[in-house]
Structures are given as structure tokens and as C-alpha cells.
Design an enzyme around this catalytic site. Structure first.
Site, PDB file in Angstrom:
ATOM      1  N   CYS A   2      12.425 -15.315   3.951  1.00  6.84           N
ATOM      2  CA  CYS A   2      12.699 -15.346   5.987  1.00  6.84           C
ATOM      3  C   CYS A   2      11.952 -16.545   6.053  1.00  6.84           C
ATOM      4  CB  CYS A   2      11.670 -14.577   6.249  1.00  6.84           C
ATOM      5  SG  CYS A   2      12.230 -12.311   5.304  1.00  6.84           S
ATOM      6  N   ARG A  27      16.624 -20.331   4.374  1.00  2.00           N
ATOM      7  CA  ARG A  27      15.518 -19.150   3.439  1.00  2.00           C
ATOM      8  C   ARG A  27      15.480 -17.289   3.417  1.00  2.00           C
ATOM      9  NH1 ARG A  27      11.008 -21.624   3.184  1.00  2.00           N
ATOM     10  NH2 ARG A  27       9.695 -19.345   3.020  1.00  2.00           N
ATOM     11  N   TRP A  75      15.923 -12.336   4.909  1.00  2.00           N
ATOM     12  CA  TRP A  75      16.206 -12.447   3.548  1.00  2.00           C
ATOM     13  C   TRP A  75      15.044 -10.873   3.098  1.00  2.00           C
ATOM     14  CZ3 TRP A  75      14.532 -11.378  -1.549  1.00  2.00           C
ATOM     15  CH2 TRP A  75      16.277 -11.590  -2.166  1.00  2.00           C
ATOM     16  N   ASN A  99       6.625 -13.836   7.730  1.00  2.00           N
ATOM     17  CA  ASN A  99       7.022 -14.124   5.869  1.00  2.00           C
ATOM     18  C   ASN A  99       6.337 -13.426   4.575  1.00  2.00           C
ATOM     19  OD1 ASN A  99       7.896 -17.874   4.462  1.00  2.00           O
ATOM     20  ND2 ASN A  99       9.144 -15.644   3.927  1.00  2.00           N
ATOM     21  N   GLY A 100       7.001 -12.771   3.635  1.00  2.00           N
ATOM     22  CA  GLY A 100       5.716 -13.314   2.180  1.00  2.00           C
ATOM     23  C   GLY A 100       5.923 -11.364   2.730  1.00  2.00           C
ATOM     24  N   GLU A 466      23.651 -24.747 -16.714  1.00  2.00           N
ATOM     25  CA  GLU A 466      23.638 -24.718 -14.596  1.00  2.00           C
ATOM     26  C   GLU A 466      25.197 -25.137 -14.706  1.00  2.00           C
ATOM     27  OE1 GLU A 466      21.642 -25.204 -13.245  1.00  2.00           O
ATOM     28  OE2 GLU A 466      21.929 -26.311 -11.552  1.00  2.00           O
ATOM     29  N   LYS A 470      26.142 -22.595 -11.147  1.00  2.00           N
ATOM     30  CA  LYS A 470      26.852 -23.334 -10.316  1.00  2.00           C
ATOM     31  C   LYS A 470      27.443 -22.190  -9.860  1.00  2.00           C
ATOM     32  CE  LYS A 470      24.153 -25.455  -9.314  1.00  2.00           C
ATOM     33  NZ  LYS A 470      23.092 -24.414  -8.519  1.00  2.00           N
ATOM     34  N   GLU A 473      27.065 -19.039  -8.385  1.00  2.00           N
ATOM     35  CA  GLU A 473      26.183 -19.029  -7.379  1.00  2.00           C
ATOM     36  C   GLU A 473      27.479 -18.836  -5.812  1.00  2.00           C
ATOM     37  OE1 GLU A 473      22.034 -20.689  -7.557  1.00  2.00           O
ATOM     38  OE2 GLU A 473      23.347 -22.349  -8.128  1.00  2.00           O
ATOM     39  N   HIS A 489      30.062 -14.439 -32.991  1.00  2.00           N
ATOM     40  CA  HIS A 489      28.901 -13.254 -33.131  1.00  2.00           C
ATOM     41  C   HIS A 489      29.062 -12.380 -31.630  1.00  2.00           C
ATOM     42  CE1 HIS A 489      28.070 -15.455 -36.480  1.00  2.00           C
ATOM     43  NE2 HIS A 489      27.262 -16.392 -35.967  1.00  2.00           N
ATOM     44  N   LYS A 584      17.440 -20.556  -0.628  1.00  2.00           N
ATOM     45  CA  LYS A 584      16.727 -21.388  -0.948  1.00  2.00           C
ATOM     46  C   LYS A 584      15.761 -21.196  -1.969  1.00  2.00           C
ATOM     47  CE  LYS A 584      17.579 -26.576  -1.361  1.00  2.00           C
ATOM     48  NZ  LYS A 584      18.961 -26.022  -2.395  1.00  2.00           N
TER      49      LYS A 584
HETATM   50  C1  G6P Z   1      16.527 -20.027  -5.689  1.00  2.00           C
HETATM   51  C2  G6P Z   1      16.908 -21.416  -5.659  1.00  2.00           C
HETATM   52  C3  G6P Z   1      18.174 -22.108  -6.766  1.00  2.00           C
HETATM   53  C4  G6P Z   1      16.592 -22.396  -7.284  1.00  2.00           C
HETATM   54  C5  G6P Z   1      15.605 -21.455  -7.946  1.00  2.00           C
HETATM   55  C6  G6P Z   1      14.101 -22.603  -8.000  1.00  2.00           C
HETATM   56  O1  G6P Z   1      16.814 -19.146  -7.319  1.00  2.00           O
HETATM   57  O2  G6P Z   1      18.366 -20.669  -5.136  1.00  2.00           O
HETATM   58  O3  G6P Z   1      18.756 -23.609  -6.747  1.00  2.00           O
HETATM   59  O4  G6P Z   1      17.115 -23.649  -8.379  1.00  2.00           O
HETATM   60  O5  G6P Z   1      15.405 -20.504  -6.905  1.00  2.00           O
HETATM   61  O6  G6P Z   1      13.835 -23.154  -7.074  1.00  2.00           O
HETATM   62  P1  G6P Z   1      12.703 -23.794  -6.397  1.00  2.00           P
HETATM   63  O7  G6P Z   1      12.672 -24.272  -5.369  1.00  2.00           O
HETATM   64  O8  G6P Z   1      11.129 -23.677  -7.166  1.00  2.00           O
HETATM   65  O9  G6P Z   1      13.324 -25.417  -7.436  1.00  2.00           O
END
Ligand code: G6P
Length: 589
Positions: A2, A27, A75, A99-100, A466, A470, A473, A489, A584
Site C-alpha cells: 500500500c 506498492r 494492495w 500501510n502495514g 530468474e 520474469k 510475472e 526424473h 513491488k
Molecule cells: C517483490 C517484487 C520483486 C522483488 C521482491 C523482493 O516480490 O515484485 O521484484 O524481487 O519483492 O524485493 P526487494 O525490494 O526486497 O528486493
């Protein structure tokens, strides 16, 4: 998660709040709302979905004249993304955004209901509003003080009181800054939300409450005034522009060479600016999401070349497991935001056990940057697209340099060419990024599929993780990363005609093994795409990047997978910068 923004000052807050919320949309973006206040009334407008929906709604309504307001982008944690659950919440004299997570919300709600409070939403936030209202007689600070003593969990609050023209705020374990303008002041979850107006701000510590007017900010803790240091950010106002790119994700990928050069520069001039890892017997790398996958690149190189024992752990597991520490353990926390709740908890756990902590972090004022023992800052600048790209590259890049330095310190490598190659990396990376047509071509071959695999061995498996994340996502295609040798396996039963399998091959010593695995899936109908640092005649779809020291090879490979994910998502008309259900900065457990 949030995002919060608040304003008090010479202007009408509408534009400031809406533009601020747009900067905070990373956020969370499932619903949003604002409250505007003057000495007669508080007007609340809420809407489900993106900030643009809220903006449209505000444009249609007649807004009250006001110089004070708070706003929120949500969120969802407690309760569905509906208008009722969207913030601001109002109970009695109090209107607030939060937020929290208030962990004892259920218990407090029951108590307050017995006292006659009627709740209108499923949120934990309304409980905070009710509690502050309960304690409010005539002194806002006293009411907030009493309420936060009863709240367990995390919060950043922006609070309006019916008969006050001031803005109030407090925080615990959720980010929030107080921005200092001229004849106007702000609160925000992130300085990016107010950077068009000011680069000066103060940070609140736990238990501190700020009382804000257009000309003053008074911070108190337990009713004693606290003198706060004024901080300045060097973030540029235009850092938030897309600079002509269709999406932030693309802009941020294209920035990778520049930010890599900036991050590496001091260390390539003097490697000894990096910490000495040789004094540790083992390392725990702890992080979430892509940051954790960057950790896998680091662990692979540290083990392979620096003979260092490394465990990589997901922070949400690490914080609750029985971690067996050795007196010579180092815990490396990796976090772009520095505010990820699980990574913060993992750091605090290590510190409670008197274990050294090293943070690789982007946001210099973040909790992880402030509480860790040592820090290495990456210079990504603001990263706005929800899916990380440039920050991941810098995290992996710094770990690669650390692995090289540790190997050198242990006299296991003696090759100064590595530093020279690191200096060439930004230029080579730019060449790789400029071949966008190649990535679009691959994307066109695969974008209408619903399942994919990424396979590789050792560091190439870390890269696969990764690449696969990606793609998932941003394009919503189901994808899995698998160790190339493990596929047979069980999982190989899923391979069918035309199913795309990306095979990553950079590890010289093991490439023939991965090639055999490619043949195994090909003969079962898979459409293979080889991503490597050499060409293979018999492979039809391939991406080839320049060959460089194994310490840095991943830095040239991963961006190709980021661009393929981007192009696939674009072909599928996905909301690339704000994928559904994600946020994020994950400041909840
Ligand atoms: C979320 C984001 C990712 C990120 C992860 C860790 O899941 O969508 O892109 O890698 O958090 O975030 P940080 O700020 O701790 O790197």
C-alpha cells in the site's frame, strides 16, 4: 504494501495527491481513495482498480475547497478490493490511511464492538481509526500515542482529526517520510511521490509522531519534542519519466549499462572497498523473489571460484526456521527496496544471534540499509516497474564482484583480466540490449503458448530461475525453471509437441551435458531456444551473447531473458508495469 501520501499547504491537494499516488502505484493498485478536509467537512472519494479510476471519479465530482488531504493506494490484505475496504477509513472524528498489518486487529475489533463501535469494512485499518477515536478528547498526539501502545504489527498512518487543520503521522516497520516544502509539507511512503515538490525530508523512528502544518513539523516521542535531522535525496524529478519508452520495464532494462557502470566504478578502481569475506567460514544469503535469485548467482560463483560455503534462503522461511549459526557466519541480505518485511525479519534474527550482517540494497534510507552492520549500495536509482530488472542485474553484479574479490583474496584466482572485463561489461551489455529485434523474433514464436520451461545446470540454473520468474510475472504464462539433469526424473512427462524450452548454457565445463538434455526434450517435440555465449550449428532458435569472464557471464544473459519476457507480455497485451496481484515493495509477511 500500500502507498500513502498526505499534503498540507498553500495549494489545493487534488493534483498533488493523485500524481503522488501514481508514483506509489508500484506498492499496490487494487483500489484507491482520498480524503480532502477543510474546517467544515471531510470529503472521501474511493474507487476500485487503478488510480486512473479514482482520478476519473474525482474529475466528475465537485470537490470541496481544501488545503489538507490524505490518499492511499491499496494492495489488499484484510478484505477484498472493494470500495468499502479501500482507504481512507473514517470513524467518529478520525479519518485515516494505513500501510502495514495490525496483527491484533481481530482481538481489538471484538473489544471495540463490545464498546459499541460499528465497523463498515473488513480491514484491520478501521480498528486503528476506532482506537484513535476512542482516545481522542482534544489532544490528537495523546490519542495517537495511546492507540499505538495497543497496536501490534506494522503501520504507517496518515491521520486527520475532524476539528484540526493539521496532518498527523506515525510509523512502525512500514516506510514513511515527512517531506519538507515551502509553505507546504507532505507525508509519503516514498520520496518519489513528492520529488516534484521537494527533495528534503525527515525519517520518523518507532514511537515518533509528527504534527504537520504548512509551515511547521513538530516531532514528539512520549510527549517530548525530538529534534530531527533534515535529509536530502539526490533523486532527480525526471527519474520518474518514461523518457519516451512505452513502459518503465523497458526503460529500466535499457538503463542497465549506465547503472552498472555507476555501481561498479568505485570497486573497479579499488576492489578493497568491498568487504573482506575471507574471515567468514560460511555465508547465508537471505532475500525474496528476484533478489533471492540474484543470491543464487552469488552463491554459485562464491562456491565455484572462492571455495566458500554459501546457503541461499528465502527470507520468509529463514525467519522461522531453526538456523544453525556458526560464530563465523555472515548473513548477506539482498533487497532493492530495503523494506521487504521478511528480509527485515531475517536481518533482525541474525542480529539477535550476534551474527554479522551485510546488506546489498538500493534505497539508502531504508530499514535494511539503516539496521544492517555493513552495506553495499547499488546505484539503480528509482525502479518503478513492479518486476525488477536493473536492480536484479546490479545485485547479481555486486555479488559477482564480491565472489571475484574473495577468490582473489584467497589466492584462488590470479587474473587481473577479470577487472578489465568488468570494465567492458556496460559496453557489451549495451550491445546485447540493442538487439531487440532478435528478442521480438523469439517472442513471436512463443507468445501464444501457456507453458514453458527454462533449463540449465549450476549457474545456468540460477539464471533460468530468474528468466522463468520474469516471464511468469509480466506475461502470466506458466513457466518452470528446472535443473537440466533433473528433468528426466518426472517433469519430462510434461514435454509435448511445440512446448518452448529455454536452455541456458554458459558453464563451459558442463555444456555438453546440457546439450544432451536439449536433445532429450527436442526428441519429445519441445521447441528449444538456446541462450548461450557460443553458437550451436544444430540449434535453430538461439540467442548468443559475447563471451566474457564466467564471473560476469550472467550479466549478459539475464537481460536477454528480461527482454523476451517484456516482448511476450507486450504481444499478449499485458499490463507490463503493473502485473496483476503483485506489488513491488512487499512490506507484509
Ligand atoms: C517483490 C517484487 C520483486 C522483488 C521482491 C523482493 O516480490 O515484485 O521484484 O524481487 O519483492 O524485493 P526487494 O525490494 O526486497 O528486493
Amino acid at each position: 504494501m500500500c502507498g500513502i501520501i498526505g499534503y498540507v499547504g498553500k495549494s489545493s491537494p487534488k493534483e498533488i495527491l493523485i500524481e503522488g499516488l501514481k508514483s506509489l502505484e508500484y506498492r499496490g493498485y487494487d483500489s484507491a481513495g482520498v480524503a480532502l478536509k477543510n474546517d467544515k467537512e471531510v470529503q472521501i472519494i474511493k474507487s476500485v482498480g487503478k488510480i486512473s479510476n479514482l482520478e476519473e471519479k474525482m474529475n466528475k465530482e465537485s470537490l470541496i475547497d481544501s488545503n489538507l488531504g490524505i490518499a492511499h493506494t491499496r494492495w489488499a490484505t484484510h478484505g477484498k478490493p472493494t470500495e468499502e475496504n479501500a482507504h481512507p477509513h473514517q470513524i467518529g472524528n478520525i479519518t485515516l490511511v494505513h500501510n502495514g498489518i495490525i496483527e491484533n486487529a481481530d482481538e481489538l475489533r471484538k473489544q471495540l464492538m463490545v464498546e459499541g463501535i460499528i465497523f463498515n469494512s473488513d480491514t484491520d485499518t478501521e480498528v486503528a481509526a476506532a482506537l484513535i477515536n476512542k482516545y481522542y478528547e482534544s489532544n490528537p498526539i495523546e490519542a495517537i500515542n495511546k492507540a499505538i501502545k495497543e497496536i501490534n504489527g506494522s503501520y504507517a498512518l496518515g491521520v486527520l482529526f475532524k476539528d484540526s487543520d493539521k496532518l498527523y503521522t506515525t510509523r512502525k516497520d512500514s516506510p514513511l517520510i515527512v517531506g519538507i516544502g515551502e509553505e507546504e509539507n507532505f507525508i509519503a511512503s516514498d520520496i518519489a511521490a513528492i520529488i516534484n515538490y521537494t527533495n528534503k525530508y525527515i525519517l520518523l523512528e518507532e514511537g515518533e509522531i509528527a504534527e504537520i502544518t504548512k509551515d511547521s513539523i513538530t516531532v514528539t516521542k512520549n510527549n517530548k519534542e525530538i529534534k530531527k535531522e533534515i535529509l536530502t535525496t539526490n533523486m532527480e524529478a525526471d527519474a520518474k519519466d518514461k523518457c519516451g519508452y512505452d513502459h518503465y520495464m523497458l526503460k529500466e532494462i535499457m538503463e542497465e549499462p549506465i547503472v552498472l557502470e555507476k555501481t561498479f566504478k568505485p570497486y573497479l578502481d579499488n576492489l578493497n572497498l568491498l568487504p573482506d569475506l575471507t574471515k567468514y567460514e560460511e555465508i547465508h544469503i537471505v532475500a525474496c523473489g528476484s533478489a533471492m535469485y540474484a543470491g543464487l548467482i552469488g552463491s554459485s560463483l562464491l562456491e565455484e571460484y572462492a571455495n566458500t560455503k554459501v546457503d541461499v534462503e528465502v527470507a520468509s522461511e529463514y525467519r522461522y526456521k531453526n538456523v544453525i549459526y556458526n560464530r563465523k557466519t555472515l548473513v548477506i541480505l539482498i533487497s532493492q527496496s530495503g523494506e521487504t518485511a521478511d528480509t527485515i525479519a531475517a536481518m533482525r534474527k541474525a542480529k539477535e544471534n550476534n551474527i554479522d550482517t551485510l546488506a546489498i540494497v538500493n534505497v539508502k534510507t531504508s530499514t535494511i540499509a539503516r539496521e544492517s552492520d555493513q552495506q553495499i549500495f547499488i546505484e539503480a536509482g528509482p525502479e518503478i516497474a513492479v518486476a525488477t530488472t536493473k536492480a536484479y542485474i546490479l545485485q547479481a553484479g555486486i555479488l559477482s564482484l564480491l565472489a571475484y574479490k574473495t577468490a582473489k583474496d584467497k589466492k584462488l584466482v590470479n587474473d587481473d583480466k577479470v577487472v578489465e572485463e568488468a570494465k567492458m561489461l556496460p559496453r557489451l551489455l549495451k550491445e546485447v540490449l540493442d538487439r531487440r529485434e532478435d528478442y521480438l523474433k523469439i517472442a513471436k514464436e512463443i507468445y501464444n503458448k501457456e507453458d514453458m520451461f527454462f533449463i540449465g545446470r549450476k549457474i545456468d540454473y540460477a539464471i533460468s530461475m530468474e528468466g522463468s520468474l520474469k516471464l511468469k510475472e509480466v506475461s502470466y504464462i506458466h513457466s518452470e525453471a528446472y535443473q537440466a539433469g533433473e528433468l528426466k526424473h518426472g517433469t519430462i512427462s510434461l514435454i509435448e509437441e511445440g512446448l518452448p524450452v529455454f536452455a541456458i548454457i554458459t558453464d563451459e565445463a558442463i555444456k555438453d551435458k546440457t546439450i544432451s538434455n536439449i536433445e532429450e526434450v527436442k526428441s519429445r517435440g519441445a521447441k528449444t531456444i538456446v541462450v548461450s555465449n557460443e553458437e550451436y550449428e544444430e540449434q535453430t532458435l538461439q540467442i548468443t551473447v559475447p563471451k566474457i569472464s564466467p564471473f560476469f557471464q550472467s550479466i549478459l544473459i539475464v537481460p536477454t531473458l528480461q527482454l523476451i519476457a517484456y516482448e511476450v507480455a507486450k504481444l499478449r497485451n499485458c499490463d507490463i508495469d503493473k502485473p496483476k496481484n503483485l506489488a513491488k515493495s512487499v512490506t507484509v509477511e
